[in-house]
Design an enzyme around this catalytic site. Structure first.
Site, PDB file in Angstrom:
ATOM      1  N   ARG A 224     -14.338  68.805  23.471  1.00  0.00           N
ATOM      2  CA  ARG A 224     -13.368  67.823  23.948  1.00  0.00           C
ATOM      3  C   ARG A 224     -11.966  68.412  23.861  1.00  0.00           C
ATOM      4  NH1 ARG A 224     -13.122  62.898  25.543  1.00  0.00           N
ATOM      5  NH2 ARG A 224     -15.321  62.427  25.212  1.00  0.00           N
TER       6      ARG A 224
ATOM      7  N   HIS B 224     -22.630  54.757  17.429  1.00  0.00           N
ATOM      8  CA  HIS B 224     -22.295  56.143  17.765  1.00  0.00           C
ATOM      9  C   HIS B 224     -22.758  57.116  16.679  1.00  0.00           C
ATOM     10  CE1 HIS B 224     -20.304  59.628  19.249  1.00  0.00           C
ATOM     11  NE2 HIS B 224     -19.611  59.729  18.146  1.00  0.00           N
TER      12      HIS B 224
ATOM     13  N   ARG C 135     -16.466  55.840  16.831  1.00  0.00           N
ATOM     14  CA  ARG C 135     -16.214  57.275  17.037  1.00  0.00           C
ATOM     15  C   ARG C 135     -15.177  57.815  16.048  1.00  0.00           C
ATOM     16  NH1 ARG C 135     -15.341  57.582  23.449  1.00  0.00           N
ATOM     17  NH2 ARG C 135     -14.466  55.538  23.063  1.00  0.00           N
ATOM     18  N   GLN C 136     -14.394  56.901  15.466  1.00  0.00           N
ATOM     19  CA  GLN C 136     -13.389  57.346  14.489  1.00  0.00           C
ATOM     20  C   GLN C 136     -14.027  57.335  13.097  1.00  0.00           C
ATOM     21  OE1 GLN C 136      -9.367  55.915  14.782  1.00  0.00           O
ATOM     22  NE2 GLN C 136      -9.669  55.217  16.873  1.00  0.00           N
TER      23      GLN C 136
ATOM     24  N   ALA D  14     -16.090  58.583  31.221  1.00  0.00           N
ATOM     25  CA  ALA D  14     -17.090  59.357  31.992  1.00  0.00           C
ATOM     26  C   ALA D  14     -16.751  60.843  32.088  1.00  0.00           C
ATOM     27  CB  ALA D  14     -17.333  58.765  33.377  1.00  0.00           C
ATOM     28  N   GLY D  15     -15.787  61.302  31.309  1.00  0.00           N
ATOM     29  CA  GLY D  15     -15.455  62.737  31.313  1.00  0.00           C
ATOM     30  C   GLY D  15     -16.640  63.576  30.842  1.00  0.00           C
ATOM     31  N   THR D  16     -17.346  63.073  29.843  1.00  0.00           N
ATOM     32  CA  THR D  16     -18.471  63.835  29.279  1.00  0.00           C
ATOM     33  C   THR D  16     -19.605  63.968  30.294  1.00  0.00           C
ATOM     34  OG1 THR D  16     -17.911  63.044  27.069  1.00  0.00           O
ATOM     35  CG2 THR D  16     -20.158  63.863  27.389  1.00  0.00           C
TER      36      THR D  16
ATOM     37  N   LYS E  18     -20.526  71.193  25.162  1.00  0.00           N
ATOM     38  CA  LYS E  18     -19.213  70.703  25.606  1.00  0.00           C
ATOM     39  C   LYS E  18     -18.229  70.722  24.441  1.00  0.00           C
ATOM     40  CE  LYS E  18     -18.026  66.219  24.585  1.00  0.00           C
ATOM     41  NZ  LYS E  18     -18.205  64.764  24.482  1.00  0.00           N
TER      42      LYS E  18
ATOM     43  N   GLY F 222       0.114  33.402  20.956  1.00  0.00           N
ATOM     44  CA  GLY F 222      -0.979  34.366  21.115  1.00  0.00           C
ATOM     45  C   GLY F 222      -2.008  34.328  20.004  1.00  0.00           C
TER      46      GLY F 222
END
Ligand code: R5P
Length: 310
Positions: A191, A129, A95-96, A221-223, A189, A37
């Protein structure tokens, strides 16, 4: 200095498009796997004393794509490239950028530390982001904006209002709105989990308007789904358009988007989109934009007008 453009395997069509726009072929690179791998990289042309541009998004599968990027950089350095610029159209782990619960790593800082240990001289990314991430990197990082191109394409939606689906995207919505001469509405919103979000309120006059929801990325796509539902409840017209730079479209994203009265989904090709996805997707090809960045850097010209300005 002669320039060469290399592509990793995350998104060769974008790299091809950038190279074509410059009238250049992609330079030869052999990427294969050992039986266990491990990734094996071979630079198959002479890059000694050359200016290298390496295009690779750190998108899914993010671990492999990141390691591939690091290995190609290492190979290019060892075979004598004079200067290496990495173009990371989608920067994963962005995002982190902080510890939210106090018991997790700062992933974006770790990625920056890995790149810091390499011989690259500059990083180009698109709509990161959190633009403040620039401070994590030792090398100069230029955050290129895809908003002018997306806004131009999104004008065909005939939207009457630009909507930020959360508080974090308000500046982005304002930039779209400025290009499109439209008002802005904001969805509040929060999370709940990585895939679930909750909407509290909608601020702005959305009634009887076609909304254009904008975000830097669509992951599950939750947001955007939650924002769209809140907008419909608030009385907007059931003709929703969405614009985002990075279309990750993972997990339940397709199903969620299919349930919406979605007219247009405007994305760029920072991440390659599976052609079989049955959604009204329209793609802005960023190849010419990246080519222009490369051209200007080669000619020692300013790229200030191409950057994200907050
Ligand atoms: C959040 O801060 C981001 O800007 C996006 O809104 C979010 O990451 C999108 O994720 P999902 O599509 O999974 O809701």
């Amino acid at each position: 200095m002669e320039l060469k453009i290399f592509s990793g395997t995350s998104n060769p069509s974008l790299a091809e498009s950038a190279a074509n726009s410059l009238g250049l072929p992609l330079s030869k690179l052999k990427l294969q796997r050992f039986p266990d791998g491990e990734i094996n990289v071979k630079i198959e042309e002479n890059v000694r004393g050359k200016d290298i541009y390496l295009i690779q998004s750190t998108s899914h599968p993010i671990g492999d794509n990141l390691l591939e990027l690091l290995l190609i950089i290492d190979a290019a350095c060892r075979v004598g490239a004079e200067r290496i610029t990495v173009i990371i159209p989608y920067l994963g782990y962005a995002r982190q950028d902080r510890r939210v619960t106090g018991i997790e790593p700062i992933g974006a800082h770790l990625i920056a530390s890995m790149l810091r240990a390499t011989a690259i001289s500059r990083i180009i990314a698109v709509d990161i982001h959190n633009p403040a991430l620039e401070g994590f990197f030792r090398q100069p990082l230029d955050n290129i904006s895809a908003v002018p191109l997306l806004a131009e394409m999104a004008s065909k939606s005939k939207a009457g209002i630009v909507v930020s689906p959360d508080l974090g995207a308000v500046k982005l919505a304002e930039r779209f709105a400025a290009f499109m001469s439209l008002p802005v509405a904001i969805v509040h919103k929060s999370r709940i989990t990585g895939t679930e979000v909750k909407v509290h309120t909608v601020a702005g006059k959305v009634q009887n308007k076609k909304p254009l929801i904008v975000d830097d990325m669509i992951s599950t796509a939750g947001t955007v789904e939650a924002a769209a539902k809140a907008l419909l409840t608030a009385g907007c017209l059931p003709e929703i358009s969405i614009a985002a730079t990075h279309g990750l479209l993972v997990g339940p994203a397709s199903e969620r988007l299919k349930r919406l009265p979605l007219k247009h989904l405007f994305l760029t090709n920072t991440i390659s989109i599976q052609p079989e996805i049955d959604l009204p997707i329209e793609i802005v090809d960023l190849g010419p934009l990246l080519a222009e960045v490369i051209r200007r850097l080669q000619n020692q010209e300013s790229i200030i007008d191409m950057l994200v300005h907050l």
